[in-house]
Design a protein around this motif. Structure first.
Motif, PDB file in Angstrom:
ATOM      1  N   THR A 147       5.427 -22.479 -28.876  1.00  0.00           N
ATOM      2  CA  THR A 147       6.880 -22.308 -28.971  1.00  0.00           C
ATOM      3  C   THR A 147       7.548 -23.629 -29.314  1.00  0.00           C
ATOM      4  N   ALA A 194      11.506 -18.697 -23.331  1.00  0.00           N
ATOM      5  CA  ALA A 194      12.164 -17.598 -22.631  1.00  0.00           C
ATOM      6  C   ALA A 194      12.098 -17.891 -21.133  1.00  0.00           C
ATOM      7  N   ALA A 220       8.110 -16.221 -20.991  1.00  0.00           N
ATOM      8  CA  ALA A 220       7.752 -17.315 -21.893  1.00  0.00           C
ATOM      9  C   ALA A 220       6.302 -17.199 -22.345  1.00  0.00           C
ATOM     10  N   GLN A 249       6.336 -14.885 -25.349  1.00  0.00           N
ATOM     11  CA  GLN A 249       6.881 -15.632 -26.484  1.00  0.00           C
ATOM     12  C   GLN A 249       5.842 -16.616 -27.012  1.00  0.00           C
ATOM     13  N   GLU A 250       5.167 -17.282 -26.117  1.00  0.00           N
ATOM     14  CA  GLU A 250       4.157 -18.264 -26.488  1.00  0.00           C
ATOM     15  C   GLU A 250       3.010 -17.605 -27.264  1.00  0.00           C
ATOM     16  N   ASN A 264       4.114 -16.910 -30.763  1.00  0.00           N
ATOM     17  CA  ASN A 264       4.289 -18.109 -31.582  1.00  0.00           C
ATOM     18  C   ASN A 264       2.995 -18.823 -31.934  1.00  0.00           C
ATOM     19  N   LEU A 321      13.955 -10.823 -26.384  1.00  0.00           N
ATOM     20  CA  LEU A 321      12.841 -11.472 -27.069  1.00  0.00           C
ATOM     21  C   LEU A 321      12.763 -10.882 -28.463  1.00  0.00           C
ATOM     22  N   ALA A 330       9.039 -16.281 -32.685  1.00  0.00           N
ATOM     23  CA  ALA A 330       9.557 -15.486 -31.567  1.00  0.00           C
ATOM     24  C   ALA A 330      10.547 -16.356 -30.800  1.00  0.00           C
ATOM     25  N   PHE A 331      11.742 -15.832 -30.581  1.00  0.00           N
ATOM     26  CA  PHE A 331      12.760 -16.592 -29.865  1.00  0.00           C
ATOM     27  C   PHE A 331      13.433 -15.715 -28.832  1.00  0.00           C
ATOM     28  N   TYR A 332      14.011 -16.362 -27.853  1.00  0.00           N
ATOM     29  CA  TYR A 332      14.751 -15.655 -26.812  1.00  0.00           C
ATOM     30  C   TYR A 332      16.225 -15.762 -27.173  1.00  0.00           C
ATOM     31  N   HIS A 350      15.859 -17.485 -35.554  1.00  0.00           N
ATOM     32  CA  HIS A 350      15.559 -18.438 -34.478  1.00  0.00           C
ATOM     33  C   HIS A 350      16.401 -19.692 -34.630  1.00  0.00           C
TER      34      HIS A 350
END
Length: 199
Positions: A6, A14, A19, A22-23, A26, A153, A164-166, A177
Motif C-alpha cells: 500500500t 484502511a 488494511a 487493502q494490502e 495492492n 474499500l 486499492a484505496f480506502y 486513489h
C-alpha cells in the motif's frame, strides 16, 4: 513500514484489520510500461518478495488488531492461490456486494469464532501459508461488511493504476486513489475526447 504494498502507492492504510485486505490487493502489478512499473509481489518466481511482504503485512495486521504476530511460511504453491484470492476480492469489490445476478463461488477459508470471558466474540484465522492469509483477509472483509466500512474499500478507476484505496470522503464518492494523479489524467482524456468529437 507495515504495509509495503500500500505504501508503494503512497496511500494511507484502511483502518484496523481491513488494511490487510487493502494490502493484499495492492500486491498486484501496476503502472505504465517503463521504470515506474510496480512489480507483482506475488508473481511466479517472487517467493522471496512474497515472503518479505507477508512478514510485514501480518505484523501490521497483528498490531492493528491487537493479536499476536504470526509467522507464515509461504511456498511457491501458495503464490498462485494468493493471486487467485486477490483477483476474487477485486471482482467482489467491483460487484459492489449488491447481490443478485449470477452468483459466483469465491474462495472460502475456515475461521474460529471464539467467546472471550468478557462476552466478546472473536474471529481468528486458521490454516497455514496462503490458507491463513485467505482466512484472515476474508474474516476482515466480513467484519468490515458488518461494520459498514467494506464499501469504502475501492479500486482506483484508472485501469493502469488499479490501486486499492480506502475512501475517506464524507459521502463515499471517491473513484481515484489520487485526484491529482489518476483523476487529472482521466479529466484530461475526457477533455481531449470532447474536443476531438467537436472537431
Amino acid at each position: 513500514m507495515n504495509w509495503p504494498a500500500t505504501e508503494r502507492h503512497c496511500l494511507s492504510p484502511a483502518p484496523g484489520g481491513l488494511a490487510l485486505v487493502q494490502e493484499l490487493l495492492n500486491t498486484a502489478p501496476a503502472g505504465r510500461p517503463g521504470p515506474a512499473d510496480l512489480p507483482d509481489l506475488l508473481g511466479d518466481g517472487a517467493l522471496g518478495a512474497a515472503q518479505e511482504w507477508a512478514d510485514l503485512a501480518v505484523r501490521g495486521w497483528a498490531g492493528e488488531t491487537g493479536r499476536p504476530d504470526v509467522h507464515l511460511v509461504l511456498t511457491e504453491e501458495d503464490l498462485p492461490k494468493l493471486r487467485c484470492l486477490r483477483d476474487q476480492v477485486r471482482r467482489a469489490l467491483a460487484a459492489g456486494g449488491g447481490g443478485g445476478g449470477d452468483a459466483v463461488r469465491f474462495t472460502s477459508a475456515p475461521v474460529v469464532v471464539g467467546l472471550a470471558g468478557d462476552g466478546t466474540l472473536t474471529v481468528e484465522p486458521e490454516g497455514a501459508g496462503a490458507r491463513w492469509l485467505a482466512s484472515a483477509a476474508l474474516a476482515e472483509g466480513l467484519l468490515a461488511q458488518a461494520s459498514g466500512v467494506w464499501r469504502r474499500l475501492k479500486i482506483c478507476r484508472n485501469p493502469s493504476c488499479a490501486a486499492a484505496f480506502y475512501d475517506r470522503s464524507r459521502n463515499n464518492s471517491g473513484v481515484w486513489h489520487s485526484v491529482r494523479g489518476c483523476g487529472n489524467a482521466a479529466h484530461l482524456r475526457a477533455c481531449r475526447e470532447r474536443r476531438r468529437v467537436r472537431a
